[in-house]
Motif scaffolding. Sequence first.
Motif, PDB file in Angstrom:
ATOM      1  N   GLY A   1      52.162  42.075  44.386  1.00 30.02           N
ATOM      2  CA  GLY A   1      52.139  41.389  43.091  1.00 30.02           C
ATOM      3  C   GLY A   1      52.941  40.105  43.074  1.00 30.02           C
ATOM      4  O   GLY A   1      52.942  39.389  42.068  1.00 30.02           O
ATOM      5  N   SER A   2      53.618  39.788  44.167  1.00 34.70           N
ATOM      6  CA  SER A   2      54.292  38.491  44.262  1.00 34.70           C
ATOM      7  C   SER A   2      53.301  37.461  44.799  1.00 34.70           C
ATOM      8  O   SER A   2      52.179  37.798  45.149  1.00 34.70           O
ATOM      9  CB  SER A   2      55.516  38.595  45.179  1.00 34.70           C
ATOM     10  N   GLY A   3      53.729  36.210  44.885  1.00 38.43           N
ATOM     11  CA  GLY A   3      52.822  35.170  45.383  1.00 38.43           C
ATOM     12  C   GLY A   3      51.548  35.088  44.575  1.00 38.43           C
ATOM     13  O   GLY A   3      50.449  35.168  45.128  1.00 38.43           O
ATOM     14  N   PRO A   4      51.620  34.903  43.245  1.00 34.13           N
ATOM     15  CA  PRO A   4      50.419  34.996  42.398  1.00 34.13           C
ATOM     16  C   PRO A   4      49.438  33.855  42.628  1.00 34.13           C
ATOM     17  O   PRO A   4      49.803  32.760  43.054  1.00 34.13           O
ATOM     18  CB  PRO A   4      51.003  34.924  40.981  1.00 34.13           C
ATOM     19  N   PHE A   5      48.186  34.153  42.308  1.00 33.11           N
ATOM     20  CA  PHE A   5      47.091  33.170  42.327  1.00 33.11           C
ATOM     21  C   PHE A   5      46.573  33.053  40.906  1.00 33.11           C
ATOM     22  O   PHE A   5      46.186  34.056  40.295  1.00 33.11           O
ATOM     23  CB  PHE A   5      45.979  33.638  43.273  1.00 33.11           C
ATOM     24  N   TRP A   6      46.535  31.819  40.361  1.00 34.42           N
ATOM     25  CA  TRP A   6      46.031  31.658  38.997  1.00 34.42           C
ATOM     26  C   TRP A   6      45.491  30.237  38.804  1.00 34.42           C
ATOM     27  O   TRP A   6      45.672  29.374  39.653  1.00 34.42           O
ATOM     28  CB  TRP A   6      47.114  32.001  37.977  1.00 34.42           C
ATOM     29  N   ALA A   7      44.769  30.058  37.685  1.00 30.93           N
ATOM     30  CA  ALA A   7      44.184  28.759  37.315  1.00 30.93           C
ATOM     31  C   ALA A   7      43.277  28.224  38.417  1.00 30.93           C
ATOM     32  O   ALA A   7      43.315  27.046  38.758  1.00 30.93           O
ATOM     33  CB  ALA A   7      45.277  27.744  36.979  1.00 30.93           C
ATOM     34  N   GLY A   8      42.426  29.103  38.974  1.00 24.81           N
ATOM     35  CA  GLY A   8      41.530  28.711  40.060  1.00 24.81           C
ATOM     36  C   GLY A   8      40.083  28.607  39.616  1.00 24.81           C
ATOM     37  O   GLY A   8      39.698  29.058  38.531  1.00 24.81           O
ATOM     38  N   LEU A   9      39.277  28.010  40.481  1.00 25.89           N
ATOM     39  CA  LEU A   9      37.828  27.939  40.305  1.00 25.89           C
ATOM     40  C   LEU A   9      37.190  28.415  41.592  1.00 25.89           C
ATOM     41  O   LEU A   9      37.395  27.825  42.655  1.00 25.89           O
ATOM     42  CB  LEU A   9      37.387  26.513  39.986  1.00 25.89           C
ATOM     43  N   ILE A  10      36.409  29.496  41.504  1.00 28.86           N
ATOM     44  CA  ILE A  10      35.728  30.083  42.662  1.00 28.86           C
ATOM     45  C   ILE A  10      34.241  30.077  42.330  1.00 28.86           C
ATOM     46  O   ILE A  10      33.781  30.866  41.500  1.00 28.86           O
ATOM     47  CB  ILE A  10      36.237  31.514  42.921  1.00 28.86           C
ATOM     48  N   GLU A  11      33.496  29.161  42.964  1.00 26.09           N
ATOM     49  CA  GLU A  11      32.107  29.017  42.542  1.00 26.09           C
ATOM     50  C   GLU A  11      31.186  28.706  43.716  1.00 26.09           C
ATOM     51  O   GLU A  11      31.570  28.069  44.699  1.00 26.09           O
ATOM     52  CB  GLU A  11      31.975  27.912  41.483  1.00 26.09           C
ATOM     53  N   ALA A  12      29.935  29.214  43.582  1.00 26.66           N
ATOM     54  CA  ALA A  12      28.834  28.880  44.491  1.00 26.66           C
ATOM     55  C   ALA A  12      29.145  29.241  45.942  1.00 26.66           C
ATOM     56  O   ALA A  12      28.686  28.566  46.862  1.00 26.66           O
ATOM     57  CB  ALA A  12      28.470  27.394  44.365  1.00 26.66           C
ATOM     58  N   ASN A  13      29.914  30.313  46.138  1.00 26.43           N
ATOM     59  CA  ASN A  13      30.192  30.790  47.488  1.00 26.43           C
ATOM     60  C   ASN A  13      29.239  31.933  47.852  1.00 26.43           C
ATOM     61  O   ASN A  13      28.704  32.624  46.981  1.00 26.43           O
ATOM     62  CB  ASN A  13      31.635  31.289  47.592  1.00 26.43           C
ATOM     63  N   GLU A  14      29.056  32.137  49.149  1.00 25.83           N
ATOM     64  CA  GLU A  14      28.290  33.265  49.668  1.00 25.83           C
ATOM     65  C   GLU A  14      29.230  34.086  50.538  1.00 25.83           C
ATOM     66  O   GLU A  14      29.645  33.652  51.614  1.00 25.83           O
ATOM     67  CB  GLU A  14      27.104  32.768  50.487  1.00 25.83           C
ATOM     68  N   VAL A  15      29.604  35.266  50.042  1.00 20.29           N
ATOM     69  CA  VAL A  15      30.537  36.145  50.753  1.00 20.29           C
ATOM     70  C   VAL A  15      29.795  37.447  51.032  1.00 20.29           C
ATOM     71  O   VAL A  15      29.498  38.211  50.104  1.00 20.29           O
ATOM     72  CB  VAL A  15      31.814  36.398  49.933  1.00 20.29           C
ATOM     73  N   VAL A  16      29.498  37.691  52.302  1.00 22.18           N
ATOM     74  CA  VAL A  16      28.605  38.798  52.629  1.00 22.18           C
ATOM     75  C   VAL A  16      29.153  39.618  53.799  1.00 22.18           C
ATOM     76  O   VAL A  16      29.816  39.104  54.696  1.00 22.18           O
ATOM     77  CB  VAL A  16      27.193  38.285  52.984  1.00 22.18           C
ATOM     78  N   ASP A  17      28.869  40.919  53.717  1.00 19.95           N
ATOM     79  CA  ASP A  17      29.084  41.862  54.818  1.00 19.95           C
ATOM     80  C   ASP A  17      30.547  41.978  55.229  1.00 19.95           C
ATOM     81  O   ASP A  17      30.877  42.124  56.411  1.00 19.95           O
ATOM     82  CB  ASP A  17      28.211  41.480  56.023  1.00 19.95           C
ATOM     83  N   SER A  18      31.442  41.949  54.251  1.00 21.58           N
ATOM     84  CA  SER A  18      32.853  42.200  54.529  1.00 21.58           C
ATOM     85  C   SER A  18      33.073  43.691  54.763  1.00 21.58           C
ATOM     86  O   SER A  18      32.382  44.541  54.193  1.00 21.58           O
ATOM     87  CB  SER A  18      33.722  41.745  53.349  1.00 21.58           C
ATOM     88  N   LEU A  19      34.072  44.011  55.565  1.00 20.70           N
ATOM     89  CA  LEU A  19      34.467  45.415  55.714  1.00 20.70           C
ATOM     90  C   LEU A  19      35.007  45.960  54.395  1.00 20.70           C
ATOM     91  O   LEU A  19      34.645  47.054  53.962  1.00 20.70           O
ATOM     92  CB  LEU A  19      35.542  45.544  56.796  1.00 20.70           C
TER      93      LEU A  19
END
Length: 281
Positions: free
Chosen positions: A189-207
């Motif tokens: 829970g440390s090192g937070p990620f916020w105020a981002g934009l994640i768009e038009a990606n192709e993320v496939v076949d992850s474990l």
Amino acid sequence: MVTRSARKKPRSTSVAIACVLAIASLIWAGAAGARVIQGTPERYFELVRSLSPGDTLQLSPGIYTRGLSVHELQGRADQPITIAGPKEKPGAVFLGRPGINTISLANAAYLVIRNLTLDGGNLPVDGIKAEGYSRFAHHITLENLRITGHGNNQQIVGISTKCPAWGWVIRGNVIERAGTGMYLGNSDGSGPFWAGLIEANEVVDSLGYDLQIKHQKPRPALEDAPKGPAVTVIRDNLFGKSRNASVGAMARPNVLLGHWPLQGPGTDDRYLVYGNLFVDN
């Protein structure tokens, strides 16, 4: 006959014109931004350290075997630093190396990385990582990257942040057969990620997860970090797990979004999630 006083006038005029041109040249240089620097597989690693706000490091096609360490490199909001490969094939291909993340970020800001292929060679290293020892990594744009071969095990990640990270744009990338596609924020829970934009990606076949944004403890006090309510937008992505996914106790959904800080800055943040395609969740 030309008098002495008549000869002085053209000389002073010439000096004045020269001064005006010099000033105009300086103004044009500032307005036009900074340099475009050509990099090759043989000569690029050291050039990264010399980049200044507004600079572009344009990489030629080829195989890059020394990775990319982007440490203590900060552009400005109006003059980001850009590191880019060619748009057309053959591209710029970065190969994984034992014990070192393929692209390592630390204390970096206002940075654009685009048009690269990262091939981890199935080594136990992350594709792109904002390192846990970094104080921050903010306003990072990752665009039109292909990340493959970073799936040695479920803990290996295509795009990872382990330090406070805000203002990221992750757009138009392909992440294939990673251990985890994107893992944003630290596991505790440390090192937070916020105020981002994640768009038009192709993320496939992850474990494991195609995308996980971790829950957040109270945010550290950082001078440049936004204090008001923030929004992270996740839109128009393809998250697919038709092949390669772990089963049993190691099985994970396509996407998991953790909670914001329970007190202090961030308690009124939001996720906006829309227009995504989930396949075999």
